[in-house]
Design a protein around this motif. Sequence first.
Motif, PDB file in Angstrom:
ATOM      1  N   TYR A  67       0.856  -1.192   0.000  1.00  0.00           N
ATOM      2  CA  TYR A  67       0.000   0.000   0.000  1.00  0.00           C
ATOM      3  C   TYR A  67       0.891   1.240   0.000  1.00  0.00           C
ATOM      4  O   TYR A  67       1.796   1.378   0.818  1.00  0.00           O
ATOM      5  CB  TYR A  67      -0.927  -0.016   1.215  1.00  0.00           C
ATOM      6  N   LEU A  68       0.586   2.132  -0.925  1.00  0.00           N
ATOM      7  CA  LEU A  68       1.481   3.249  -1.222  1.00  0.00           C
ATOM      8  C   LEU A  68       1.167   4.502  -0.404  1.00  0.00           C
ATOM      9  O   LEU A  68       0.007   4.896  -0.268  1.00  0.00           O
ATOM     10  CB  LEU A  68       1.371   3.592  -2.711  1.00  0.00           C
ATOM     11  N   LEU A  69       2.229   5.106   0.139  1.00  0.00           N
ATOM     12  CA  LEU A  69       2.190   6.485   0.632  1.00  0.00           C
ATOM     13  C   LEU A  69       3.277   7.242  -0.126  1.00  0.00           C
ATOM     14  O   LEU A  69       4.441   6.829  -0.115  1.00  0.00           O
ATOM     15  CB  LEU A  69       2.505   6.555   2.135  1.00  0.00           C
ATOM     16  N   SER A  70       2.907   8.327  -0.776  1.00  0.00           N
ATOM     17  CA  SER A  70       3.914   9.103  -1.497  1.00  0.00           C
ATOM     18  C   SER A  70       3.971  10.521  -0.941  1.00  0.00           C
ATOM     19  O   SER A  70       3.000  11.044  -0.393  1.00  0.00           O
ATOM     20  CB  SER A  70       3.624   9.132  -2.997  1.00  0.00           C
ATOM     21  N   TRP A  71       5.143  11.116  -1.093  1.00  0.00           N
ATOM     22  CA  TRP A  71       5.407  12.448  -0.562  1.00  0.00           C
ATOM     23  C   TRP A  71       6.016  13.306  -1.667  1.00  0.00           C
ATOM     24  O   TRP A  71       6.869  12.823  -2.411  1.00  0.00           O
ATOM     25  CB  TRP A  71       6.419  12.381   0.591  1.00  0.00           C
ATOM     26  N   GLN A  72       5.600  14.540  -1.758  1.00  0.00           N
ATOM     27  CA  GLN A  72       6.269  15.502  -2.629  1.00  0.00           C
ATOM     28  C   GLN A  72       7.196  16.324  -1.745  1.00  0.00           C
ATOM     29  O   GLN A  72       6.765  17.204  -1.002  1.00  0.00           O
ATOM     30  CB  GLN A  72       5.276  16.415  -3.355  1.00  0.00           C
ATOM     31  N   LEU A  73       8.453  15.987  -1.807  1.00  0.00           N
ATOM     32  CA  LEU A  73       9.451  16.586  -0.933  1.00  0.00           C
ATOM     33  C   LEU A  73      10.108  17.775  -1.624  1.00  0.00           C
ATOM     34  O   LEU A  73      10.618  17.654  -2.744  1.00  0.00           O
ATOM     35  CB  LEU A  73      10.508  15.544  -0.571  1.00  0.00           C
ATOM     36  N   ILE A  74      10.120  18.901  -0.954  1.00  0.00           N
ATOM     37  CA  ILE A  74      10.825  20.086  -1.424  1.00  0.00           C
ATOM     38  C   ILE A  74      12.032  20.309  -0.522  1.00  0.00           C
ATOM     39  O   ILE A  74      11.893  20.403   0.700  1.00  0.00           O
ATOM     40  CB  ILE A  74       9.938  21.339  -1.382  1.00  0.00           C
ATOM     41  N   THR A  75      13.210  20.325  -1.118  1.00  0.00           N
ATOM     42  CA  THR A  75      14.421  20.668  -0.378  1.00  0.00           C
ATOM     43  C   THR A  75      14.959  21.985  -0.923  1.00  0.00           C
ATOM     44  O   THR A  75      14.828  22.272  -2.120  1.00  0.00           O
ATOM     45  CB  THR A  75      15.500  19.563  -0.509  1.00  0.00           C
ATOM     46  N   GLY A  76      15.519  22.774  -0.038  1.00  0.00           N
ATOM     47  CA  GLY A  76      15.982  24.082  -0.468  1.00  0.00           C
ATOM     48  C   GLY A  76      17.195  24.574   0.281  1.00  0.00           C
ATOM     49  O   GLY A  76      17.444  24.190   1.433  1.00  0.00           O
TER      50      GLY A  76
END
Length: 252
Positions: free
Chosen positions: A238-247
């Motif tokens: 079962y999928l959990l996805s994240w849109q990760l922003i690094t800066g």
Amino acid sequence: MTHRVNKQAVAQAFGRAAGGYERYADFQRASGERLLKLLPATTGGTVLDAGCGTGWFSRRWQQRGHQVIALDLSPGMLAQARRDNSAHHYLLGDIEALPLRSRSVDISWSNLALQWCGSLKQGIDELCRVTRPGGRVLFSTLADASLSEMRSAWQALDAYQHTNSFLSEAAIDQACAGRSRQLYSARIEQYFPDVPGALQSLKGIGATHIHQGRASGLLTRQRLQRLAHHWPHDERGYLLSWQLITGVINCE
């Protein structure tokens, strides 16, 4: 770009998770490792770990030879960081109102904490304020595609809010406007053997406070089965996805 955040409730949720946090914090560690790669290896100087949690990356910065100030909103998290000798100094405080003098640290570091700010711009402004000219602010946060699988599964069951909303990548960039910066976006995927495992992974890191409130009532076996039916999954789980922003922000 602002929303009301019950900081006491957020701190309590993370405090409850402090003892077992590192057992569930795979994504947090992966995010921090990505962030570390954005800065060449350095030694010496003072690092602020803003939103230190249990101090995993405070310890990494110590190993690199830095003086570390560990700051967290949660007394429970800060106490765990102290028990693990994670830093040189410990501060209970809010990223949006840092209890530090201006231009007092060489690096401000914040790994997956800024999404809990009421105003991302205010959090960024504070991190920049306490960083000396020539220093850097390194941060990671979540953008609006995060947890889309969980959100869509719940939407098939009811109209209540079960996940927090996150800013768009454009809004995150706008919060840094006027500063020399580099931002990077990445999709990170996690797979779990079942839906309870996915939900426990969020509870285990303390990320359970919903700003807009949530539906009451128990998650019965029948309701859990319905949730699993609508939750995206395949042979990997079962999928959990994240849109990760690094800066990285270069302070002037």
